[in-house]
Each structure stands twice: as structure tokens, then as C-alpha cells.
Design an enzyme around this catalytic site. Structure first.
Site, PDB file in Angstrom:
ATOM      1  N   GLU A 142      -4.444  12.915  -9.194  1.00 35.98           N
ATOM      2  CA  GLU A 142      -3.131  11.963  -8.421  1.00 35.98           C
ATOM      3  C   GLU A 142      -3.693  10.746  -7.686  1.00 35.98           C
ATOM      4  O   GLU A 142      -4.801  11.513  -6.962  1.00 35.98           O
ATOM      5  CB  GLU A 142      -2.199  13.004  -7.712  1.00 35.98           C
ATOM      6  CG  GLU A 142      -1.543  12.195  -6.952  1.00 35.98           C
ATOM      7  CD  GLU A 142      -0.098  13.504  -6.603  1.00 35.98           C
ATOM      8  OE1 GLU A 142       0.015  14.076  -7.485  1.00 35.98           O
ATOM      9  OE2 GLU A 142       0.852  13.151  -5.367  1.00 35.98           O
ATOM     10  N   ARG A 143      -3.018   9.754  -7.510  1.00 34.26           N
ATOM     11  CA  ARG A 143      -3.623   8.437  -7.169  1.00 34.26           C
ATOM     12  C   ARG A 143      -4.866   8.322  -6.952  1.00 34.26           C
ATOM     13  O   ARG A 143      -6.103   8.336  -6.399  1.00 34.26           O
ATOM     14  CB  ARG A 143      -3.323   8.863  -5.155  1.00 34.26           C
ATOM     15  CG  ARG A 143      -2.590   8.891  -4.828  1.00 34.26           C
ATOM     16  CD  ARG A 143      -1.003   7.988  -5.228  1.00 34.26           C
ATOM     17  NE  ARG A 143       0.023   8.642  -5.157  1.00 34.26           N
ATOM     18  CZ  ARG A 143       1.554   8.328  -5.860  1.00 34.26           C
ATOM     19  NH1 ARG A 143       1.265   7.595  -6.698  1.00 34.26           N
ATOM     20  NH2 ARG A 143       2.656   8.675  -5.734  1.00 34.26           N
ATOM     21  N   ASN A 184      -1.372  18.909  -3.985  1.00 36.95           N
ATOM     22  CA  ASN A 184      -0.078  19.388  -5.383  1.00 36.95           C
ATOM     23  C   ASN A 184      -0.101  19.927  -6.135  1.00 36.95           C
ATOM     24  O   ASN A 184      -1.301  19.900  -6.996  1.00 36.95           O
ATOM     25  CB  ASN A 184       0.782  17.815  -5.601  1.00 36.95           C
ATOM     26  CG  ASN A 184       1.355  17.197  -4.746  1.00 36.95           C
ATOM     27  OD1 ASN A 184       2.107  17.980  -3.653  1.00 36.95           O
ATOM     28  ND2 ASN A 184       1.073  15.726  -4.415  1.00 36.95           N
ATOM     29  N   LYS A 264      -0.600  22.167   1.619  1.00 36.91           N
ATOM     30  CA  LYS A 264       0.344  21.027   1.718  1.00 36.91           C
ATOM     31  C   LYS A 264       1.968  22.196   1.544  1.00 36.91           C
ATOM     32  O   LYS A 264       2.057  22.551   0.782  1.00 36.91           O
ATOM     33  CB  LYS A 264       0.259  19.928   0.213  1.00 36.91           C
ATOM     34  CG  LYS A 264       1.688  19.434   0.709  1.00 36.91           C
ATOM     35  CD  LYS A 264       1.366  18.122  -0.332  1.00 36.91           C
ATOM     36  CE  LYS A 264       2.686  17.440   0.085  1.00 36.91           C
ATOM     37  NZ  LYS A 264       2.483  16.498  -1.543  1.00 36.91           N
ATOM     38  N   GLU A 268       7.625  17.341   0.313  1.00 36.87           N
ATOM     39  CA  GLU A 268       7.280  16.178  -0.757  1.00 36.87           C
ATOM     40  C   GLU A 268       7.690  17.824  -1.763  1.00 36.87           C
ATOM     41  O   GLU A 268       6.797  17.508  -2.651  1.00 36.87           O
ATOM     42  CB  GLU A 268       6.049  15.827  -1.083  1.00 36.87           C
ATOM     43  CG  GLU A 268       6.248  14.836  -0.199  1.00 36.87           C
ATOM     44  CD  GLU A 268       4.970  13.587   0.005  1.00 36.87           C
ATOM     45  OE1 GLU A 268       4.568  13.962  -0.980  1.00 36.87           O
ATOM     46  OE2 GLU A 268       5.426  12.465   0.010  1.00 36.87           O
ATOM     47  N   ARG A 318      10.798   8.782   9.512  1.00 30.90           N
ATOM     48  CA  ARG A 318      10.034   9.756   9.748  1.00 30.90           C
ATOM     49  C   ARG A 318       8.964   9.719   9.877  1.00 30.90           C
ATOM     50  O   ARG A 318       8.756  10.927  10.367  1.00 30.90           O
ATOM     51  CB  ARG A 318      10.223   9.154   8.075  1.00 30.90           C
ATOM     52  CG  ARG A 318       8.476   9.561   7.224  1.00 30.90           C
ATOM     53  CD  ARG A 318       8.477   9.589   5.711  1.00 30.90           C
ATOM     54  NE  ARG A 318       7.535   9.334   5.024  1.00 30.90           N
ATOM     55  CZ  ARG A 318       6.824   9.286   4.375  1.00 30.90           C
ATOM     56  NH1 ARG A 318       7.608   8.672   2.844  1.00 30.90           N
ATOM     57  NH2 ARG A 318       5.366   9.127   3.681  1.00 30.90           N
ATOM     58  N   LYS A 342      -2.630  13.336   9.194  1.00 33.05           N
ATOM     59  CA  LYS A 342      -3.061  11.616   8.373  1.00 33.05           C
ATOM     60  C   LYS A 342      -2.699  10.688   9.537  1.00 33.05           C
ATOM     61  O   LYS A 342      -2.103  10.739  11.045  1.00 33.05           O
ATOM     62  CB  LYS A 342      -2.064  11.493   7.500  1.00 33.05           C
ATOM     63  CG  LYS A 342      -1.651  12.202   6.297  1.00 33.05           C
ATOM     64  CD  LYS A 342      -0.835  11.207   5.369  1.00 33.05           C
ATOM     65  CE  LYS A 342      -0.782  12.345   4.031  1.00 33.05           C
ATOM     66  NZ  LYS A 342      -0.278  11.464   3.115  1.00 33.05           N
ATOM     67  N   ASP A 347       1.647   7.536   6.643  1.00 34.98           N
ATOM     68  CA  ASP A 347       1.166   7.254   5.269  1.00 34.98           C
ATOM     69  C   ASP A 347       0.476   6.538   4.656  1.00 34.98           C
ATOM     70  O   ASP A 347       0.347   5.758   3.556  1.00 34.98           O
ATOM     71  CB  ASP A 347       2.439   7.619   4.052  1.00 34.98           C
ATOM     72  CG  ASP A 347       2.097   7.894   2.073  1.00 34.98           C
ATOM     73  OD1 ASP A 347       0.950   8.873   2.547  1.00 34.98           O
ATOM     74  OD2 ASP A 347       2.260   8.723   1.620  1.00 34.98           O
ATOM     75  N   GLU A 369      -7.233  13.380   8.503  1.00 28.63           N
ATOM     76  CA  GLU A 369      -6.997  12.870   7.248  1.00 28.63           C
ATOM     77  C   GLU A 369      -6.633  11.503   7.372  1.00 28.63           C
ATOM     78  O   GLU A 369      -6.345  10.494   7.422  1.00 28.63           O
ATOM     79  CB  GLU A 369      -6.527  13.915   6.341  1.00 28.63           C
ATOM     80  CG  GLU A 369      -5.880  13.879   5.504  1.00 28.63           C
ATOM     81  CD  GLU A 369      -4.664  14.369   4.099  1.00 28.63           C
ATOM     82  OE1 GLU A 369      -3.449  14.369   4.521  1.00 28.63           O
ATOM     83  OE2 GLU A 369      -4.807  14.145   2.837  1.00 28.63           O
ATOM     84  N   GLU A 375      -4.811   3.939  -1.720  1.00 23.44           N
ATOM     85  CA  GLU A 375      -3.395   4.343  -2.662  1.00 23.44           C
ATOM     86  C   GLU A 375      -2.392   3.001  -2.576  1.00 23.44           C
ATOM     87  O   GLU A 375      -1.531   2.493  -3.412  1.00 23.44           O
ATOM     88  CB  GLU A 375      -2.751   5.029  -2.115  1.00 23.44           C
ATOM     89  CG  GLU A 375      -1.368   5.824  -2.687  1.00 23.44           C
ATOM     90  CD  GLU A 375      -0.692   6.895  -1.903  1.00 23.44           C
ATOM     91  OE1 GLU A 375      -1.168   7.824  -1.657  1.00 23.44           O
ATOM     92  OE2 GLU A 375       0.583   6.846  -2.650  1.00 23.44           O
ATOM     93  N   TRP A 514      13.052   8.226   0.032  1.00 25.42           N
ATOM     94  CA  TRP A 514      11.466   9.123   1.275  1.00 25.42           C
ATOM     95  C   TRP A 514      11.664   8.487   2.864  1.00 25.42           C
ATOM     96  O   TRP A 514      10.381   8.709   3.048  1.00 25.42           O
ATOM     97  CB  TRP A 514      10.860   7.809  -0.106  1.00 25.42           C
ATOM     98  CG  TRP A 514      10.816   8.551  -0.903  1.00 25.42           C
ATOM     99  CD1 TRP A 514      11.461   8.189  -2.052  1.00 25.42           C
ATOM    100  CD2 TRP A 514       9.753   9.906  -1.231  1.00 25.42           C
ATOM    101  NE1 TRP A 514      10.700   8.788  -3.613  1.00 25.42           N
ATOM    102  CE2 TRP A 514      10.029   9.768  -3.067  1.00 25.42           C
ATOM    103  CE3 TRP A 514       9.213  10.059  -0.673  1.00 25.42           C
ATOM    104  CZ2 TRP A 514       9.814  11.026  -3.811  1.00 25.42           C
ATOM    105  CZ3 TRP A 514       8.739  11.595  -1.855  1.00 25.42           C
ATOM    106  CH2 TRP A 514       8.919  12.214  -2.583  1.00 25.42           C
TER     107      TRP A 514
HETATM  108  C1  GCV Z   1      -1.113  14.149  -3.026  1.00 20.69           C
HETATM  109  C2  GCV Z   1       1.639  10.315  -0.768  1.00 20.69           C
HETATM  110  C3  GCV Z   1       1.541  10.209  -1.604  1.00 20.69           C
HETATM  111  C4  GCV Z   1       0.924  11.101  -2.671  1.00 20.69           C
HETATM  112  C5  GCV Z   1       0.271  12.653  -1.986  1.00 20.69           C
HETATM  113  C6  GCV Z   1       0.824  12.692  -0.926  1.00 20.69           C
HETATM  114  C7  GCV Z   1       0.597  13.675   0.525  1.00 20.69           C
HETATM  115  O1  GCV Z   1       3.367  10.425  -0.637  1.00 20.69           O
HETATM  116  O2  GCV Z   1       2.373   9.568  -2.250  1.00 20.69           O
HETATM  117  O3  GCV Z   1       0.619  10.980  -3.940  1.00 20.69           O
HETATM  118  O4  GCV Z   1       0.888  13.621  -2.614  1.00 20.69           O
HETATM  119  O5  GCV Z   1       1.179  11.623  -0.068  1.00 20.69           O
HETATM  120  O6  GCV Z   1      -0.112  13.733   0.696  1.00 20.69           O
HETATM  121  O7  GCV Z   1       0.082  14.938  -0.016  1.00 20.69           O
END
Ligand code: GCV
Length: 652
Positions: A142-143, A184, A264, A268, A318, A342, A347, A369, A375, A514
């Protein structure tokens, strides 16, 4: 006679590809000392191999050497502290096995940089310096922008020589923790918790351990349902608690070097304690209790926000969510829970303020983080060196305490989302490897200088031609500002294509769920986040809150993060807000062109394949930068009907 086996390594060794040196100090001929631990032995092996690759005729001499030498003195129980000191005409390294390994890499790096006696007395700033992989069991990432996973293949963990070289890369820049699977957690990865992949996981864990890197797994909060057959994952339900305890008992017994879980939850669409009316602390503590007998830790992500927002709802912000959820819980987490936050409140955008939550945790361990997977910052097709941004975050004063109030002093650990995959060069863009290397050095010493790191990385990677070093360092140091200029203005962020997050789409997320809106009209743009707006600024200490709440005092690079302003708002230099955005986009593209031209000048000084690979990436960067410039400028012109004062081309 059997033909001799030839091993082909189908990937680069990045900065560990030591180049021959013309002159090395005499002490490089001898290695003395006999480390007893696995890590100490790895240190000795790396030293031998590194010196040989640099052209030294090195020999192992046993406990003492006759003549100048590098002496490895292993002292057990001294943690990660390492001392490198000159000893007569030689060098002595003193520390535990893992410390010796860090010391050896330090010595090799500095010899490669041309320093003869690199003395060093150092301990890392944080006990956990981590990379988080968003690798899925099927091998996708992912990413991920640099190939497929080298930790997973065909639904299972996968071990190869590449795993070892990856771990060497991590240790060589001081990293010591690695979570190998995506936060995820999808179907196959769930099984990492059960006995199914024990053998494969153990192999990876043992290899990581040899280089002092602990293994972490991302787990799903609802595993008791998905794997355990229970109908609930309620953290206060005794059956759920027992299930986690039993599962951890088996897992930690079979996987050496497993350090804990990354979670997590309630984020989401992921399951979490909120589904059962429980707090984040109750959820995290239940897992913390289960891993605690094994010395395990829980890294609990704070990326909790409402991702099903109605765009018509102008009250919900958000950016406020993390503090809203977590600040009131400070002090309620067990000692082995780290809150993973983060760097910004939204994000990983190219420009965000520092997350206010990083200043609110007095009684809870926290970790910042970062994301070196690019991304939102060009997906390793654009050059974007992120270390200057990371330094800004780490140096930021939260101003809740009279002293020791910077982010780097408030946190207990650091991590970054990894930018690696199985591409030949590991990171897609050759220049993106500087983010990997640099993150490691900064995690060890948060005061390290990003420019010096860029310079070192360039020499280790491309050799020591001063023109190459200067050019590459300049490209890296300018790259973030350039990217910011041609993409999203003044901290507003987003405006990228929904889903894949690459390329411009100014209204892409505007009517979506979002929570990332700019709400632009023909007159103004932005979301007001002061007390008369969403109130987000109130999450900072009083002076910062007042500064951010005033458009006049707000740092200009964050102006549209905090304010809704008319296009004719006057910036400090007298330009209008809109003109500043137009100018940034035109300049950003030109500066990207200049970076690409500078690279082209290096044609005769670099390996042709590396040169061509990076040139290709610049071609794509320029195409995309032009797209960003024209889409954003045209979109703003069409909304405002205010032309560019300099009469440059905007499309109708
Ligand atoms: C792993 C963003 C990214 C998602 C990522 C999420 C996260 O939304 O687009 O791909 O999921 O951050 O940090 O959990």
C-alpha cells in the site's frame, strides 16, 4: 567437477556498496579483538568485508594485533552506546555487540568520506527507531512506489538474501525496529498471529535480530473474531482478553526477537474499541497487558478521525480529531503503550503544522510517525528530500513547558513509513534512498544536519567527485520547496487525484467524505481554523494558538492551512495571495527544470544506468509539474477571473 556457483545480486547495495579508496590509514590492515555475540561477530564480518571492498588488505589478528589496528572491544550490557577512540595509530571500538556494529558502520562511512580517525562517543536519542512497512501478504505494498514486497510473496512471509541486505542497510544507518506488514491488516496477514507462518517468520526474525533490528507485526483489533471464533472483540470481555493472552503466549514463544504489535484501530474503517463503547486507552491497554509478560510493547496509532464526513458539515474539522480523541486520555495508557502520531494533524502533506497532540502527552509515551514513502510528495517519481521537513518537526517548540519542550524532547521513539520495495534500487527513484539513509541518521541523532546527511549520502552513493556532490546536495536540499511550489499552495494540501494521490485534481476531494476541503469560491479559499472558525488553533499552547489564529502573524507557508482568505489578501511582500500562488507555480516548474538540467550536467560523471534512471524520473517530474502548474493556475483563474499580473499563459 561441479561448476562454481555464481551468486548474482539483482539489486544495488546503495550506500553499502563501498568504493575502492586510494589511501587508507595503516590501521585498516589489522582487526583485533574477538567479539563473542552474534551481533559482535556480524560487526567483525562487516568491518572485514567493508575494508576489503575499499581496497585494504585486512587480516584478523585474534585478541591483540602486532601494529596499528582496529580493535573491537565487546563490553556486554552496555546497550547501544558506542565509543570510537583513537588508540595510538589505531582505532578502538568499545561497546556491546550491536553497538560495535553501529560503530563499524560509522567507521566505514567515515573512512569512505576520507576521515582518518572518526572518533565518536554516542548513544541513540531513542530506543525505538523504526520503519513501518505497509506490505501486504500478497506481495503488494500500500502506497509502495518501488516494486513489490521483499517480506511477503504468494500470501506468506518470504525470506531471501535480500532480507539480510535490507537489514544491513537499516543497521548501517542506526535503525533498530521494523514492522513488516501493513497497518491495514488484510485476510492473509491476519494469520501472522497464528502458528501458520511460524517457520518463515522465525527466519526473518532471526535475521533481523543478528543486526539488532526487532520484529514488529501489525495486528487487527478484531482478530478474536476473525481468527478466534468469538463474536466480540470487546477489550473488556474476559474471553477476548484471554484469547489475546493465549495467542501472544504461543507467538512470543515461537518467534524470537518479536518486540510487539502496531495497531491501527478505529481508523479508516478498521475495527477498534469504539465499536464496543470503549476508549482508545482501554483497547490499547488490553493488548499491552497481553504482550507484557514477554516484554512486548504496543504501538497504538492516533490516526483516528471521522472518514465518513458530510462535506456540507462545516463544523467538523479533521485536523482536530487526533487531539480530541487522545489528549484527554493522557495518563491512562499502560507503560508499554506508545502512541504513534503522524507529524502533522492531517496526513503527510508537503506542508502541515506540527501535530498539536505531540505537545499534550505528559504521562504517555509517544512516537512521531513520518512517511518516507512519498505518497503525497511525488511517489518517488519526483525528487523530494524530506529530511529538512523532519528536522523542522523535531525542532518545533510546543511551548507547553518552560524548557525541554521541543518535539524531539517530548517523544520517546520515531518511525517512518518505509519507501522500499524489490526494485533494483530499492526506492524507485535513486535519489529517494537519501530519505531512507537520512531518516536513520536523524532517528539516531535528531540534531543531525540534513544538508550534511545529503552530502554524505551523495559521496557514499555516487563517489567523491566534488561537482557531483555539490549538485546532488543542492538538488536534494531544494527539492521539497520546489515540489511544494508547483503543487499545493501555502499549506492547503490535498488537491491531488483521489485514491492514488498523484497529480492535480483541485476539486477531487471537495464533495467527498474524507474531511479535506478547501471550499474555494470566486472570492476566497481555505478553511478558517481560528476561534471564529473550527477552533483547531486552540489545541496549541496560548502563544502558538494566537499566532496561528492571526492571518497577519501566521507563518506564510501555513497561511491557507489556518485561514480562509480573499484572493486579493496582501502577503507580506505586497503581492496578492492569488499572485503569490500563480508565481509559486510558475517558479516551481522552472526550478524543477533547473534541477533536471543540473542533473543532466552530470552525464559524464555518473554510472550511465544510474544517470539514465534518474533522468527518466526527472522527465516524469517535469511533465507532472507542468500539469500541476497549469491545472491549479487555470482552476484559480476560472474561479476568480483575476489574471496573472505578469501575463503568463493560463488556459481557458
Ligand atoms: C495504510 C492514508 C493513506 C492510507 C494509509 C493511511 C494510514 O490515508 O492514504 O493508504 O493506510 O493513511 O496512515 O493508515
Amino acid at each position: 567437477m561441479q561448476p562454481k556457483e555464481v551468486i548474482f545480486v539483482d539489486y544495488s547495495l546503495l550506500w553499502l556498496d563501498w568504493k575502492p579508496k586510494r589511501a587508507l590509514p595503516a590501521y585498516t590492515k589489522r582487526i583485533a579483538g574477538m567479539p563473542a555475540t552474534r551481533q559482535g561477530k556480524a560487526a567483525q564480518r562487516e568491518l572485514m568485508a567493508g575494508l576489503k571492498a575499499m581496497g585494504a588488505e585486512t587480516m584478523l589478528c585474534g585478541k591483540v594485533a602486532d601494529g596499528p589496528s582496529i580493535k573491537l572491544t565487546e563490553s556486554l550490557g552496555s546497550g547501544e552506546k558506542i565509543t570510537l577512540k583513537r588508540s595510538g595509530d589505531g582505532m578502538e571500538l568499545i561497546g556491546s555487540g550491536i553497538a560495535l556494529l553501529y560503530g563499524v558502520f560509522h567507521l566505514l562511512r567515515h573512512l569512505a568520506l576520507g576521515e582518518d580517525y572518526p572518533e565518536w562517543d554516542s548513544s541513540p536519542a531513542y530506543a525505538i527507531r523504526m520503519l513501518d512497512h505497509w506490505d501486504n501478504a500478497d506481495g503488494s505494498i500500500e502506497r509502495g512506489y518501488s516494486g513489490r514486497s521483499f517480506f511477503f510473496r504468494d500470501g506468506k512471509p518470504f525470506f531471501s538474501e535480500r532480507t539480510r541486505d535490507y537489514v544491513r542497510l537499516l543497521a548501517s544507518c542506526g535503525l533498530n525496529a521494523c514492522c513488516i506488514n501493513n497497518v491495514n491488516v488484510h485476510a492473509n496477514a491476519l494469520k501472522l498471529l497464528t502458528g501458520s507462518y511460524q517457520r518463515e517468520l522465525k527466519r526473518i526474525a532471526v535475521c533481523l535480530g543478528e543486526y539488532g533490528v526487532s520484529l514488529w507485526l501489525s495486528v487487527s483489533f478484531s482478530s478474536p473474531i476473525e481468527l478466534g471464533g468469538l463474536e466480540t472483540a470487546d477489550p473488556l470481555d474476559p474471553r477476548v482478553r484471554q484469547w489475546w493472552k493465549d495467542t501472544c503466549g504461543k507467538l512470543f514463544a515461537s518467534i524470537p526477537n518479536l518486540a510487539g504489535f502496531l495497531v491501527k484501530a478505529d481508523s479508516e474503517g478498521r475495527p477498534g474499541p469504539h465499536s464496543y463503547g470503549r476508549t482508545q486507552a482501554e483497547g490499547a491497554n488490553m493488548l499491552a497487558e497481553a504482550v507484557s509478560p514477554f516484554g512486548g510493547k504496543i504501538l497504538w496509532r492516533c490516526f483516528v478521525y471521522n472518514c465518513t464526513q458530510d462535506w456540507r458539515d462545516t463544523k467538523t474539522d479533521r485536523a482536530s480529531a487526533q487531539c480530541d480523541h487522545f489528549a484527554p486520555l493522557d495518563g491512562q495508557f499502560r507503560g508499554n503503550v506508545y502512541l504513534q502520531i503522524k507529524n502533522g494533524p492531517v496526513d503527510f502533506q508537503i506542508r502541515e503544522p506540527v501535530s498539536p497532540l505531540l505537545g499534550h502527552l505528559e504521562h504517555t509515551a509517544s512516537m512521531v510517525e513520518f512517511q518516507i514513502a512519498q505518497e503525497y510528495t511525488g511517489q518517488q517519481k519526483h525528487v523530494c528530500y524530506l529530511l529538512p521537513m523532519f528536522r523542522e518537526v523535531l525542532d518545533f517548540h510546543m511551548e507547553h513547558k518552560p524548557e525541554h519542550d521541543t518535539v524531539k524532547e517530548n517523544i520517546s521513539a520515531v518511525c517512518a513509513v518505509s519507501n522500499t520495495g524489490d526494485d533494483y534500487n530499492w526506492t524507485g527513484h535513486d535519489l529517494a534512498a537519501a530519505n531512507l539513509f537520512g531518516f536513520g541518521l536523524l532517528a539516531w541523532d535528531p540534531s543531525a544536519d540534513p544538508e550534511e546527511i545529503a552530502r554524505e549520502w551523495s559521496i557514499l552513493t555516487f563517489g567523491d567527485d566534488p561537482v557531483v556532490t555539490r549538485t546532488v546536495t543542492d538538488i536534494l536540499m531544494n527539492s521539497r520547496r520546489v515540489y511544494e511550489k508547483y503543487t499545493v499552495p501555502l499549506g492547503i494540501g490535498w488537491m491531488c487525484v483521489p485514491g492514488n494521490h498523484y497529480g492535480p485534481s483541485p476539486d477531487g476531494y471537495e464533495y467527498d467524505r474524507w474531511g479535506t476541503y478547501h471550499r474555494a469560491t470566486h472570492k476566497e479559499i481555505g478553511v478558517e481554523r481560528g476561534p471564529d472558525g473550527t477552533g483547531y488553533t486552540e489545541q496549541y499552547s496560548p502563544r502558538l494558538a494566537a499566532m496561528y489564529a492571526s492571518a497577519e502573524n501566521c507563518p506564510e507557508e501555513l497561511l491557507l492551512f489556518f485561514h480562509r482568505l480573499p484572493y486579493d489578501y496582501r502577503m507580506k511582500d505586497g503581492r496578492t495571495l492569488l499572485q503569490r500562488i500563480y508565481d509559486d507555480h510558475f517558479e516551481g516548474y522552472e526550478e524543477a527544470q533547473a534541477m533536471s538540467d543540473a542533473w543532466n550536467e552530470l552525464r559524464d560523471k555518473l554510472d550511465p544506468e544510474v544517470y539514465a534512471r534518474v533522468q527518466d524520473r526527472f522527465r516524469e517530474q517535469l511533465r507532472c509539474a507542468k500539469e500541476w502548474r497549469d491545472v491549479i493556475n487555470t482552476w484559480l483563474y476560472r474561479l476568480s477571473l483575476i489574471p496573472d499580473e505578469k501575463g503568463r499563459k493560463i488556459y481557458m
